[in-house]
Design a protein around this motif. Structure first.
Motif, PDB file in Angstrom:
ATOM      1  N   TRP A 135      34.126  27.356  57.813  1.00 21.94           N
ATOM      2  CA  TRP A 135      34.823  28.645  57.783  1.00 21.94           C
ATOM      3  C   TRP A 135      35.933  28.681  58.824  1.00 21.94           C
ATOM      4  N   HIS A 136      35.651  28.241  60.036  1.00 24.18           N
ATOM      5  CA  HIS A 136      36.680  28.222  61.075  1.00 24.18           C
ATOM      6  C   HIS A 136      37.881  27.378  60.645  1.00 24.18           C
ATOM      7  N   ARG A 138      39.083  26.844  57.821  1.00 27.10           N
ATOM      8  CA  ARG A 138      39.854  27.441  56.732  1.00 27.10           C
ATOM      9  C   ARG A 138      40.493  28.775  57.108  1.00 27.10           C
ATOM     10  N   HIS A 139      40.292  29.223  58.348  1.00 26.18           N
ATOM     11  CA  HIS A 139      40.822  30.533  58.754  1.00 26.18           C
ATOM     12  C   HIS A 139      41.561  30.447  60.081  1.00 26.18           C
ATOM     13  N   PRO A 171      32.984  35.479  59.045  1.00 23.07           N
ATOM     14  CA  PRO A 171      32.536  34.393  58.155  1.00 23.07           C
ATOM     15  C   PRO A 171      32.195  34.921  56.771  1.00 23.07           C
ATOM     16  N   ARG A 172      32.604  34.158  55.791  1.00 23.02           N
ATOM     17  CA  ARG A 172      32.434  34.566  54.391  1.00 23.02           C
ATOM     18  C   ARG A 172      31.309  33.794  53.741  1.00 23.02           C
ATOM     19  N   THR A 173      30.485  34.523  52.998  1.00 20.65           N
ATOM     20  CA  THR A 173      29.437  33.903  52.195  1.00 20.65           C
ATOM     21  C   THR A 173      29.593  34.390  50.765  1.00 20.65           C
ATOM     22  N   SER A 244      30.013  27.426  51.299  1.00 13.98           N
ATOM     23  CA  SER A 244      29.866  28.799  51.829  1.00 13.98           C
ATOM     24  C   SER A 244      29.171  29.751  50.860  1.00 13.98           C
TER      25      SER A 244
END
Length: 307
Positions: A135-136, A138-139, A171-173, A244
């Protein structure tokens, strides 16, 4: 309720959500005796070789700092009886085997290959670290204004650095439904072309905006196999941070049994009796899903139910 027998569940650490903004407390954890760091390199986890098989590989906080980590680079995974655990992405290292601190701690490998061989708490910890690191990565830039973002709240938030924007990114789930469809005596299993030879699995798909979980189950089964279902019942959930997702497991009773397979979704789909699954599994012509998956958990639950 999540079943304790599912892989990648049962972290066994206090995530300490309410204290992640306390920089002084985080600093004390980084200097605590027993503090460990889970390194991730380009979505791969560090694996060490134990006497009884693979084990999770760790670094000391000092080793992570020597590799260039600052406190803000290390994400707190949780605090436990053996000490705090952090995650640190070492993807900037070109060749981990050439770095003594990494090479002496093990080797990097895809968790999907060795995760089922780990003690389950270790598999859970590595999966958590992998998902958070992905996640980190990609953001790094704000999705609202495009400005760089920085890690905050012990690695569980990224803040946009543009003062006029200041968006907080979390963070995305992605929720996905996975379902064991049956007509009582038979289970509906399908295969995709990317599956290993002979492997059939339960149907699955992502939940769409404005859709309930039960609606997603019915829609995915209809779209992929042309079967209508009812009696949709929740069974269990499993984190699946590859990269994710969270898999939400269901059973569903088939209301129709004629198959109309969508070739863009599935290579094949078939109805299997319990005897067919039990007699052919392992002979090379048929195989169940991987043992660490909720798909396998759902199939085995149906096999045990007897009806």
């Amino acid at each position: 309720m999540t079943d304790a027998s599912l892989f990648y569940t049962g972290l066994g650490l206090d995530r300490a959500t309410e204290r992640r903004r306390d920089a002084g407390w985080i600093s004390s954890l980084l200097s605590a005796q027993g503090a460990r760091v889970v390194p991730i390199w380009r979505t791969q986890n560090l694996m060490s070789e134990g006497e009884s098989g693979p084990r999770a590989g760790f670094l000391s906080v000092a080793d992570a700092i020597a590799l260039g980590a600052s406190p803000s680079d290390m994400a707190l995974l949780g605090n436990g009886a053996d000490g705090p655990v952090f995650a640190y992405d070492v993807s900037a290292v070109e060749d981990p085997a050439a770095v003594p601190a990494l090479a002496s701690a093990g080797r990097f490998s895809d968790l999907r290959g060795f995760g089922p061989l780990l003690p389950r708490p270790e598999a859970t910890l590595l999966a958590y670290a992998r998902g958070l690191a992905w996640w980190h990565s990609r953001h790094l830039f704000c999705g609202v204004c495009g400005a760089p973002t920085v890690s905050a709240d012990a690695g569980h938030v990224r803040h946009c650095t543009r003062e006029s924007c200041g968006t907080h990114h979390f963070p995305r789930t992605d929720p996905a439904v996975i379902m064991l469809v049956h007509d009582g005596d038979r289970a509906l299993l399908g295969r995709q072309s990317r599956f290993p030879p002979g492997m059939y699995s339960t149907l699955a798909g992502f939940v769409e905006p404005g859709e309930s979980l039960e609606e997603a189950v019915a829609r995915e089964v209809r779209e992929e196999a042309g079967v209508e279902v009812g009696e949709i019942r929740y069974v269990a959930s499993q984190p699946w941070p590859f990269p994710s997702s969270v898999m939400l497991g269901f059973t569903a009773k088939a209301l129709t049994t004629e198959l109309r397979v969508d070739p863009e979704e599935l290579e094949d789909a078939r109805w299997f009796t319990r005897d067919e699954i039990l007699s052919s599994e392992g002979d090379g012509s048929f195989r169940l899903p991987r043992p660490d998956s909720i798909a396998r958990f759902l199939v085995e639950g149906w096999l045990r139910s007897g009806g």
